[in-house]
Design an enzyme around this catalytic site. Structure first.
Site: not given
Ligand code: PXG
Length: 292
Positions: A53, A152, A185
């Site tokens: 990713r 991301k 989301e």
């Molecule tokens: N949606 C968004 C907008 C995200 O930023 C997820 C879903 C979940 O994705 P993953 O791949 O982690 O299952 C994210 C995850 C944290 C943190 O501290 C996580 C994210 C961004 C900022 C902080 O957990 N991204």
């Protein structure tokens, strides 16, 4: 306490010395990409999926990561080792690098790469047994036509505004809708609902990040003989759901028991959510890329 050792552009430096330029476009414009990755029990969880990713996000914004994938993987694992950690959280960041005060990235000659490995606890344990209280917020998820939510990127203002609107309500997480009024989301997590034993999640095209934990839910569902369907989900669907939960690397799998003052199901953590939490936890303790 020893300071954290941070990987910064090819070297390990103590946290107080880990500094980037005020001319870095990651800071000036949010121009860059990142990953948040967990490691459990001395192994990095789903590392290859996160690297995929990261390189895809970088490609989408025409940012060339100045390291081959093998080198970046090795640096990530070494950052965990340098800090003697077995359980924790990795933040892998690639910015456009140092440029001038104009936003044109052509002036940025070399991307900045840094890696932080530390410990985290996102939610207290009680939320996993009692569920989160969440709200839906006025700030819409950015349109895929403007900036793909699949990237991301370092530009999280859209999510941060939603988070602030959640804080104002006293919510632990917040749900974002898209311009059509469909659920996209949460601010940093994907969302799932259970209705009459069926599991549904919003389409990525409705404005969700293709979460790695989200993808794992599809795998865990298959193993448990369940199916997850992608659907256009409305606020009404959330209010009348039997169960709700959200997923993310930091949050893991967390139940939601209240949305905008509507108790979800019986207001307690439902059996399907419990099953996903249990199977997720089992999965984190096996597999993964060894650090040591
Ligand atoms: N949606 C968004 C907008 C995200 O930023 C997820 C879903 C979940 O994705 P993953 O791949 O982690 O299952 C994210 C995850 C944290 C943190 O501290 C996580 C994210 C961004 C900022 C902080 O957990 N991204």
């Amino acid at each position: 306490m020893q300071p954290l050792k941070i990987y910064l552009d090819g070297q390990f430096v103590d946290e107080p010395d880990a500094k980037v330029s005020v001319f870095d476009h990651g800071l000036l414009y949010g121009d860059g990409v990142f990953e948040g990755i967990r490691f459990y029990n001395g192994r990095v969880f789903l590392l290859e999926e996160h690297l995929d990713r990261l390189y895809d996000s970088a490609k989408a914004i025409l940012l060339t990561i100045p390291m081959e994938r093998d080198e970046l993987r090795a640096a990530t694992l070494k950052t965990c080792r340098e800090n003697g950690l077995r359980d924790g959280y990795i933040r892998l960041v690639v910015t456009r690098g140092k440029g001038d005060l104009g936003l044109n990235p052509n002036k940025c000659s070399k991307p900045t790469v840094f890696i932080i490995a530390a410990t985290i606890e996102l939610y207290p344990e009680k939320y996993y047994t009692e569920g989160l209280r969440v709200n839906t917020v006025p700030t819409q998820r950015v349109s895929p036509a403007a900036l793909s939510p699949a990237i991301k990127s370092l530009n999280y203002l859209n999510n941060i505004l939603a988070k602030i609107e959640g804080n104002l309500y006293g919510a632990q997480e917040s749900i974002m809708l898209n311009a059509q009024g469909f659920v996209a989301e949460c601010t940093a997590d994907n969302l799932f609902l259970v209705k009459k034993n069926k599991v549904l999640t919003p389409h990525v095209s409705d404005g969700a990040l293709g979460g790695i934990t989200r993808r794992l839910m599809f795998e865990l569902a298959r193993e448990a003989g369940r199916e997850i369907l992608e659907a256009n989900v409305t606020r009404y669907d959330l209010f009348v759901a039997d169960e709700l939960f959200c997923t993310g690397t930091g949050a893991e799998v967390v139940p939601i028991t209240d949305v905008d003052g509507r108790k979800i199901g019986k207001g307690t953590v439902g059996p399907v959510t419990q099953e996903f939490i249990k199977n997720f936890r089992t999965r984190t303790q096996s597999g993964g890329t060894p650090i040591y």
